[in-house]
Design a protein around this motif. Structure first.
Motif, PDB file in Angstrom:
ATOM      1  N   PRO A 268     -50.150  82.031 -15.983  1.00 28.44           N
ATOM      2  CA  PRO A 268     -49.076  81.186 -16.513  1.00 28.44           C
ATOM      3  C   PRO A 268     -47.773  81.942 -16.762  1.00 28.44           C
ATOM      4  O   PRO A 268     -46.710  81.327 -16.854  1.00 28.44           O
ATOM      5  N   PHE A 269     -47.841  83.278 -16.848  1.00 25.46           N
ATOM      6  CA  PHE A 269     -46.645  84.060 -17.187  1.00 25.46           C
ATOM      7  C   PHE A 269     -46.262  85.084 -16.118  1.00 25.46           C
ATOM      8  O   PHE A 269     -45.181  85.651 -16.168  1.00 25.46           O
ATOM      9  N   PHE A 270     -47.157  85.356 -15.176  1.00 25.53           N
ATOM     10  CA  PHE A 270     -46.870  86.330 -14.128  1.00 25.53           C
ATOM     11  C   PHE A 270     -47.131  85.702 -12.761  1.00 25.53           C
ATOM     12  O   PHE A 270     -48.151  85.041 -12.573  1.00 25.53           O
ATOM     13  N   PRO A 271     -46.185  85.864 -11.801  1.00 27.19           N
ATOM     14  CA  PRO A 271     -44.957  86.671 -11.845  1.00 27.19           C
ATOM     15  C   PRO A 271     -43.740  85.953 -12.405  1.00 27.19           C
ATOM     16  O   PRO A 271     -42.629  86.457 -12.300  1.00 27.19           O
ATOM     17  N   LEU A 272     -43.929  84.780 -13.002  1.00 30.12           N
ATOM     18  CA  LEU A 272     -42.801  83.970 -13.473  1.00 30.12           C
ATOM     19  C   LEU A 272     -41.885  84.751 -14.412  1.00 30.12           C
ATOM     20  O   LEU A 272     -40.652  84.703 -14.275  1.00 30.12           O
ATOM     21  N   LEU A 273     -42.461  85.481 -15.364  1.00 29.53           N
ATOM     22  CA  LEU A 273     -41.663  86.212 -16.350  1.00 29.53           C
ATOM     23  C   LEU A 273     -41.469  87.680 -15.988  1.00 29.53           C
ATOM     24  O   LEU A 273     -40.998  88.466 -16.824  1.00 29.53           O
ATOM     25  N   GLY A 274     -41.840  88.056 -14.786  1.00 29.65           N
ATOM     26  CA  GLY A 274     -41.648  89.436 -14.360  1.00 29.65           C
ATOM     27  C   GLY A 274     -42.507  90.396 -15.166  1.00 29.65           C
ATOM     28  O   GLY A 274     -43.652  90.073 -15.515  1.00 29.65           O
ATOM     29  N   PRO A 275     -41.971  91.565 -15.498  1.00 30.26           N
ATOM     30  CA  PRO A 275     -42.755  92.559 -16.253  1.00 30.26           C
ATOM     31  C   PRO A 275     -43.269  92.034 -17.588  1.00 30.26           C
ATOM     32  O   PRO A 275     -44.341  92.437 -18.046  1.00 30.26           O
ATOM     33  N   LEU A 276     -42.528  91.134 -18.204  1.00 28.88           N
ATOM     34  CA  LEU A 276     -42.977  90.572 -19.479  1.00 28.88           C
ATOM     35  C   LEU A 276     -44.287  89.810 -19.306  1.00 28.88           C
ATOM     36  O   LEU A 276     -45.132  89.771 -20.208  1.00 28.88           O
ATOM     37  N   GLY A 277     -44.488  89.223 -18.131  1.00 32.93           N
ATOM     38  CA  GLY A 277     -45.708  88.486 -17.869  1.00 32.93           C
ATOM     39  C   GLY A 277     -46.925  89.368 -17.711  1.00 32.93           C
ATOM     40  O   GLY A 277     -48.058  88.879 -17.696  1.00 32.93           O
ATOM     41  N   ALA A 278     -46.700  90.698 -17.609  1.00 33.05           N
ATOM     42  CA  ALA A 278     -47.816  91.632 -17.491  1.00 33.05           C
ATOM     43  C   ALA A 278     -48.380  92.043 -18.846  1.00 33.05           C
ATOM     44  O   ALA A 278     -49.373  92.764 -18.906  1.00 33.05           O
ATOM     45  N   VAL A 279     -47.752  91.588 -19.930  1.00 36.73           N
ATOM     46  CA  VAL A 279     -48.276  91.879 -21.263  1.00 36.73           C
ATOM     47  C   VAL A 279     -49.517  91.015 -21.500  1.00 36.73           C
ATOM     48  O   VAL A 279     -49.455  89.793 -21.386  1.00 36.73           O
ATOM     49  N   PRO A 280     -50.662  91.618 -21.802  1.00 37.07           N
ATOM     50  CA  PRO A 280     -51.887  90.816 -21.989  1.00 37.07           C
ATOM     51  C   PRO A 280     -51.810  89.963 -23.247  1.00 37.07           C
ATOM     52  O   PRO A 280     -51.187  90.356 -24.251  1.00 37.07           O
ATOM     53  N   LEU A 281     -52.420  88.800 -23.202  1.00 33.68           N
ATOM     54  CA  LEU A 281     -52.469  87.944 -24.376  1.00 33.68           C
ATOM     55  C   LEU A 281     -53.400  88.564 -25.425  1.00 33.68           C
ATOM     56  O   LEU A 281     -54.423  89.162 -25.076  1.00 33.68           O
ATOM     57  N   PRO A 282     -53.064  88.423 -26.710  1.00 40.06           N
ATOM     58  CA  PRO A 282     -53.829  89.102 -27.776  1.00 40.06           C
ATOM     59  C   PRO A 282     -55.101  88.368 -28.189  1.00 40.06           C
ATOM     60  O   PRO A 282     -55.259  87.940 -29.340  1.00 40.06           O
ATOM     61  N   SER A 283     -56.026  88.231 -27.261  1.00 39.55           N
ATOM     62  CA  SER A 283     -57.285  87.565 -27.585  1.00 39.55           C
ATOM     63  C   SER A 283     -58.142  88.465 -28.473  1.00 39.55           C
ATOM     64  O   SER A 283     -57.968  89.680 -28.503  1.00 39.55           O
ATOM     65  N   LYS A 284     -59.064  87.843 -29.203  1.00 44.34           N
ATOM     66  CA  LYS A 284     -59.980  88.577 -30.069  1.00 44.34           C
ATOM     67  C   LYS A 284     -61.214  88.960 -29.252  1.00 44.34           C
ATOM     68  O   LYS A 284     -61.835  88.115 -28.608  1.00 44.34           O
ATOM     69  N   TRP A 285     -61.587  90.255 -29.310  1.00 48.42           N
ATOM     70  CA  TRP A 285     -62.676  90.760 -28.475  1.00 48.42           C
ATOM     71  C   TRP A 285     -63.934  91.061 -29.270  1.00 48.42           C
ATOM     72  O   TRP A 285     -63.861  91.504 -30.425  1.00 48.42           O
TER      73      TRP A 285
END
Length: 337
Positions: A268-285
């Motif tokens: 949903p965020f890559f490549p649309l937002l460029g490098p910012l879209g490469a930031v992983p979502l902060p899911s709980k592991w």
């Protein structure tokens, strides 16, 4: 500059010798580093009674002293690598620390069943693979090193692509990874190392988001053969949280072929937002290590029995799948846990 000694692969019980370098440049660096370490220690001790600010300064000074000691060891050649290229000193002081914020603050990883991982001797950790990028493997290795009482290194088995990629391949070798093939895996296991494998490969890590937490085929059971040949236990490992960091909703196959990748993900965020879209979502592991499955009770040529290999492979896969389902039913929110 002195060079590191290359040592043969050793088990967990073997004491590793150290060698001092004799270069004049290294001696000057050693004296400078020692003086800086002493100054850092003195300043940290002097600031001990100043409350929170002093504690923060003391912590910073401690890290600085560790960095200086690391630099001195590199200059003097007081570090070692094994025959696979594994450099524990570099791994602990350069490659592992950047993972800590991700592990503790971003993904807030919780481990379950760490007592099932042996403190010494060979063992094979087998885990599910997901997340578009292999952050699940890195977090598992950090968990074993950080949370296990014995602070063991996890020797991960990687795909050919990892070692063919410039820079990444060299770093993978230095961090203890090696090619996912039975000869290398068995050598590590026989020497008493803790080995990690993700048998789903690219089919697991690159599957669409709609297929999240549905395990893919576990190959031909090569990891089971390696465990049977060496008599080490297999530890099923189930990872929840990695599927959501990069929800893969598409694949640009033309770009994948162009770059030689198994896939080129669209989220949903890559490549649309460029490098910012490469930031992983902060899911709980959550990372759960299951009860070991023994292999030492089978015969010497057990790995030659295809039905036994198939049954053990299916047992490991089913154990991981059921554990994933259980963890998912207990999770209330993707990001809050």
């Amino acid at each position: 500059m002195a060079e590191a000694r290359v040592i043969p692969l050793h088990g967990a019980d073997r004491e590793v010798p150290r060698r001092r370098g004799g270069a004049r440049e290294a001696e000057r660096a050693s004296a400078s580093a020692s003086g800086a370490e002493a100054a850092a220690a003195a300043e940290a001790e002097a600031g001990g009674g100043g409350g929170g600010a002093a504690e923060g300064a003391a912590e910073w000074e401690r890290h600085l002293a560790e960095l200086l000691r690391f630099a001195r060891r590199r200059l003097q050649g007081e570090y070692e690598v094994d025959e696979f290229g594994f450099d524990p000193d570099l791994t602990d002081h350069v490659l592992m620390p950047p993972l800590r914020p991700l592990y503790e603050k971003w993904f807030r990883v919780e481990t379950i069943g760490m007592h099932n991982v042996p403190a010494r001797g060979g063992a094979l950790i087998v885990a599910n693979h997901s997340g578009t990028l292999p952050l699940d493997a890195l977090m598992t290795a950090f968990a074993v090193r950080n949370d296990h009482p014995a602070r063991r290194h996890l020797r991960m088995l990687g795909a050919d692509l990892v070692f063919k990629t410039p820079v990444l391949g060299a770093l993978a070798r230095k961090s203890g990874q090696t090619l996912a093939c039975n000869p290398d895996a068995e050598r590590l296991l026989r020497s008493g190392e803790l080995v990690g494998v993700w048998p789903e490969g690219f089919k697991g890590i690159g599957k669409p988001f709609k297929d999240r937490y549905k395990l893919q085929r576990f190959g031909r059971g090569g990891f089971v053969s390696a465990a049977l040949n060496t008599g080490v236990p297999i530890i099923p490992c189930s990872i929840v949280g990695a599927e959501e960091i990069y929800p893969k909703i598409g694949d640009i196959k033309a770009l994948a072929r162009l770059f030689g990748f198994p896939y080129f993900p669209v989220t949903p965020f890559f490549p649309l937002l460029g490098p910012l879209g490469a930031v992983p979502l902060p899911s709980k592991w959550y990372i759960e290590f299951g009860e070991p499955i023994r292999t030492d009770e089978y015969g010497e040529h057990a790995a030659d029995d295809p039905m036994l290999v198939f049954n053990l492979t299916d047992q490991v896969r089913e154990t991981i799948q059921q554990t994933l389902y259980r963890l998912l039913t207990q999770r209330r929110n993707v990001f809050l846990g």
